[in-house]
Design an enzyme around this catalytic site. Structure first.
Site, PDB file in Angstrom:
ATOM      1  N   LYS A   1       0.841  -1.211   0.000  1.00 51.46           N
ATOM      2  CA  LYS A   1       0.000   0.000   0.000  1.00 51.46           C
ATOM      3  C   LYS A   1       0.874   1.259   0.000  1.00 51.46           C
ATOM      4  O   LYS A   1       0.624   2.200  -0.745  1.00 51.46           O
ATOM      5  CB  LYS A   1      -0.930   0.003   1.233  1.00 51.46           C
TER       6      LYS A   1
ATOM      7  N   ARG B   1       0.282  -8.895  13.637  1.00 51.36           N
ATOM      8  CA  ARG B   1      -0.357  -7.900  12.745  1.00 51.36           C
ATOM      9  C   ARG B   1      -1.241  -8.600  11.720  1.00 51.36           C
ATOM     10  O   ARG B   1      -2.322  -8.114  11.384  1.00 51.36           O
ATOM     11  CB  ARG B   1       0.721  -7.065  12.039  1.00 51.36           C
TER      12      ARG B   1
ATOM     13  N   ARG C   1      11.963  -1.620  10.652  1.00 47.41           N
ATOM     14  CA  ARG C   1      10.948  -1.127  11.591  1.00 47.41           C
ATOM     15  C   ARG C   1      10.850  -2.068  12.795  1.00 47.41           C
ATOM     16  O   ARG C   1      10.986  -3.274  12.645  1.00 47.41           O
ATOM     17  CB  ARG C   1       9.581  -1.066  10.886  1.00 47.41           C
TER      18      ARG C   1
ATOM     19  N   ARG D   1      -9.427   0.739   9.447  1.00 48.88           N
ATOM     20  CA  ARG D   1      -9.020  -0.625   9.774  1.00 48.88           C
ATOM     21  C   ARG D   1     -10.046  -1.338  10.635  1.00 48.88           C
ATOM     22  O   ARG D   1      -9.844  -2.503  10.995  1.00 48.88           O
ATOM     23  CB  ARG D   1      -7.712  -0.579  10.561  1.00 48.88           C
TER      24      ARG D   1
ATOM     25  N   ARG E   1      11.942  -5.922   4.589  1.00 46.27           N
ATOM     26  CA  ARG E   1      11.742  -4.487   4.317  1.00 46.27           C
ATOM     27  C   ARG E   1      12.774  -3.645   5.079  1.00 46.27           C
ATOM     28  O   ARG E   1      13.087  -3.912   6.228  1.00 46.27           O
ATOM     29  CB  ARG E   1      10.341  -4.063   4.743  1.00 46.27           C
TER      30      ARG E   1
HETATM   31  P1  AP5 Z   1       4.964  -1.649   1.690  1.00 45.83           P
HETATM   32  O1  AP5 Z   1       4.573  -0.831   0.505  1.00 45.83           O
HETATM   33  O2  AP5 Z   1       5.826  -1.002   2.745  1.00 45.83           O
HETATM   34  O3  AP5 Z   1       3.659  -2.349   2.336  1.00 45.83           O
HETATM   35  P2  AP5 Z   1       2.439  -1.734   3.140  1.00 45.83           P
HETATM   36  O4  AP5 Z   1       1.207  -2.391   2.639  1.00 45.83           O
HETATM   37  O5  AP5 Z   1       2.498  -0.242   3.121  1.00 45.83           O
HETATM   38  O6  AP5 Z   1       2.795  -2.318   4.585  1.00 45.83           O
HETATM   39  P3  AP5 Z   1       2.808  -1.675   6.045  1.00 45.83           P
HETATM   40  O7  AP5 Z   1       3.551  -2.662   6.919  1.00 45.83           O
HETATM   41  O8  AP5 Z   1       3.351  -0.286   6.067  1.00 45.83           O
HETATM   42  O9  AP5 Z   1       1.348  -1.697   6.382  1.00 45.83           O
HETATM   43  P4  AP5 Z   1       0.706  -1.802   7.744  1.00 45.83           P
HETATM   44  O10 AP5 Z   1      -0.672  -1.653   7.314  1.00 45.83           O
HETATM   45  O11 AP5 Z   1       0.958  -2.939   8.641  1.00 45.83           O
HETATM   46  O12 AP5 Z   1       1.492  -0.705   8.582  1.00 45.83           O
HETATM   47  P5  AP5 Z   1       1.061   0.721   9.071  1.00 45.83           P
HETATM   48  O13 AP5 Z   1       2.263   1.560   9.020  1.00 45.83           O
HETATM   49  O14 AP5 Z   1      -0.178   1.177   8.379  1.00 45.83           O
HETATM   50  O15 AP5 Z   1       5.719  -2.964   1.132  1.00 45.83           O
HETATM   51  C1  AP5 Z   1       6.239  -3.962   2.017  1.00 45.83           C
HETATM   52  C2  AP5 Z   1       7.560  -4.514   1.442  1.00 45.83           C
HETATM   53  O16 AP5 Z   1       7.291  -5.196   0.210  1.00 45.83           O
HETATM   54  C3  AP5 Z   1       8.601  -3.431   1.091  1.00 45.83           C
HETATM   55  O17 AP5 Z   1       9.885  -3.918   1.410  1.00 45.83           O
HETATM   56  C4  AP5 Z   1       8.448  -3.213  -0.432  1.00 45.83           C
HETATM   57  O18 AP5 Z   1       9.648  -2.797  -1.045  1.00 45.83           O
HETATM   58  C5  AP5 Z   1       8.009  -4.602  -0.897  1.00 45.83           C
HETATM   59  N1  AP5 Z   1       7.082  -4.546  -2.033  1.00 45.83           N
HETATM   60  C6  AP5 Z   1       6.045  -3.684  -2.215  1.00 45.83           C
HETATM   61  N2  AP5 Z   1       5.392  -3.954  -3.375  1.00 45.83           N
HETATM   62  C7  AP5 Z   1       6.027  -5.037  -3.919  1.00 45.83           C
HETATM   63  C8  AP5 Z   1       5.813  -5.809  -5.104  1.00 45.83           C
HETATM   64  N3  AP5 Z   1       4.804  -5.549  -5.960  1.00 45.83           N
HETATM   65  N4  AP5 Z   1       6.648  -6.863  -5.338  1.00 45.83           N
HETATM   66  C9  AP5 Z   1       7.669  -7.159  -4.463  1.00 45.83           C
HETATM   67  N5  AP5 Z   1       7.918  -6.460  -3.337  1.00 45.83           N
HETATM   68  C10 AP5 Z   1       7.103  -5.411  -3.058  1.00 45.83           C
HETATM   69  O19 AP5 Z   1       0.625   0.427  10.581  1.00 45.83           O
HETATM   70  C11 AP5 Z   1       1.578   0.162  11.609  1.00 45.83           C
HETATM   71  C12 AP5 Z   1       0.874   0.105  12.960  1.00 45.83           C
HETATM   72  O20 AP5 Z   1       0.277   1.382  13.263  1.00 45.83           O
HETATM   73  C13 AP5 Z   1      -0.295  -0.887  13.083  1.00 45.83           C
HETATM   74  O21 AP5 Z   1       0.160  -2.190  13.407  1.00 45.83           O
HETATM   75  C14 AP5 Z   1      -1.124  -0.245  14.212  1.00 45.83           C
HETATM   76  O22 AP5 Z   1      -0.534  -0.490  15.458  1.00 45.83           O
HETATM   77  C15 AP5 Z   1      -0.995   1.232  13.914  1.00 45.83           C
HETATM   78  N6  AP5 Z   1      -2.057   1.747  13.006  1.00 45.83           N
HETATM   79  C16 AP5 Z   1      -1.861   2.287  11.767  1.00 45.83           C
HETATM   80  N7  AP5 Z   1      -3.041   2.653  11.222  1.00 45.83           N
HETATM   81  C17 AP5 Z   1      -3.993   2.340  12.146  1.00 45.83           C
HETATM   82  C18 AP5 Z   1      -5.409   2.454  12.145  1.00 45.83           C
HETATM   83  N8  AP5 Z   1      -6.075   2.962  11.105  1.00 45.83           N
HETATM   84  N9  AP5 Z   1      -6.078   2.012  13.252  1.00 45.83           N
HETATM   85  C19 AP5 Z   1      -5.421   1.498  14.316  1.00 45.83           C
HETATM   86  N10 AP5 Z   1      -4.077   1.351  14.361  1.00 45.83           N
HETATM   87  C20 AP5 Z   1      -3.367   1.770  13.296  1.00 45.83           C
END
Ligand code: AP5
Length: 211
Positions: free
Chosen positions: A15, A172, A161, A89, A128
């Site tokens: 994403k 997660r 991270r 979420r 990552r």
């Molecule tokens: P990447 O693009 O970084 O993936 P992502 O979907 O953005 O993953 P996140 O881990 O950032 O999502 P998340 O939803 O867990 O974390 P968030 O920060 O929102 O890609 C991942 C890897 O794959 C990278 O190395 C990339 O290079 C590679 N890649 C990408 N595309 C590729 C492809 N096509 N082919 C091959 N490789 C590829 O949340 C973190 C924490 O914050 C949560 O656990 C929670 O505690 C809190 N939080 C955040 N939002 C909320 C909410 N709305 N409500 C409650 N708690 C929340």
């Protein structure tokens, strides 16, 4: 009218990677609750201190804190095309978003669902690396920087991270399946599914074509 898009999908589905491309190429604004919360913990703000343990354990931060953040950002970017990355979420967050959008005279145009299996997600998240300085995202195998440990864009140091450790990743994923996946039904009419295992340019082209 400005566009509003939600990126829905499990951790590591890509994403953030696709949001970065849409910002660069189509001038979207990304509102990532994860990035906003990480910024708050880095700066040790009152919000940051409150949410740190939730994030380190891979649990969801309480809805009311998240909705407050979104309200501020919607005000700030009232004229922009917006991608919500990682929000909503929970069902409560989705309902709060409906209300906020209608107050601001906006409509939700599309929900893009990133579909991918858990084994691939574990590979992606454990490999990552992110730039400590500018937040650019890499992968040790799939998207490696020119020089190991150094950001191509700004020369900053690449780090892992805290929540990309395997036991936290598994938590997660389980939180995603139990609390976030039910939104797939909630958004059925606006949903466009993507095969998130394809390469990032093919996924980008598909997303751009449905916007
Ligand atoms: P990447 O693009 O970084 O993936 P992502 O979907 O953005 O993953 P996140 O881990 O950032 O999502 P998340 O939803 O867990 O974390 P968030 O920060 O929102 O890609 C991942 C890897 O794959 C990278 O190395 C990339 O290079 C590679 N890649 C990408 N595309 C590729 C492809 N096509 N082919 C091959 N490789 C590829 O949340 C973190 C924490 O914050 C949560 O656990 C929670 O505690 C809190 N939080 C955040 N939002 C909320 C909410 N709305 N409500 C409650 N708690 C929340």
């Amino acid at each position: 009218m400005s566009k509003t898009i939600v990126f829905l999908g499990p951790p590591g589905a890509g994403k953030g990677t696709q949001s970065a491309l849409l910002m660069e190429r189509l001038s979207f604004i990304q509102i990532s609750t994860g990035d906003l919360l990480r910024e708050a913990t880095k700066n040790q703000t009152p919000l940051g201190l409150q949410v740190k343990s939730y994030m380190n354990e891979g649990r969801l931060v309480p809805d009311e804190l998240i909705v407050g953040l979104i309200e501020e950002k919607l005000e700030e970017f009232s004229q922009s095309n917006i991608i919500f990355d990682g929000f909503p979420r929970t069902l409560n967050q989705a309902k709060a978003l409906d209300e906020l959008l209608s107050e601001k005279g906006r409509v939700l145009n599309r929900v893009i669902l990133f579909e991918i299996n858990d084994e691939e997600l574990i590979r992606r998240l454990s490999g990552r690396r992110v730039c400590q300085n500018c937040g650019a995202v890499y992968h040790v195998m799939y998207n490696s920087p020119r020089e190991e440990g150094v950001c191509d864009k700004c020369g900053g140091t690449l780090i892992q991270r805290d929540d990309d450790r395997e036991e936290v990743i598994r938590n997660r994923l389980s939180v995603y399946h139990s609390q976030t996946a039910p939104l797939i039904d909630y958004y059925r009419e606006k949903l466009v599914s993507m095969d998130a295992t394809s390469d990032k340019e093919s996924i980008y082209n598909k997303i751009a074509s449905v916007l």
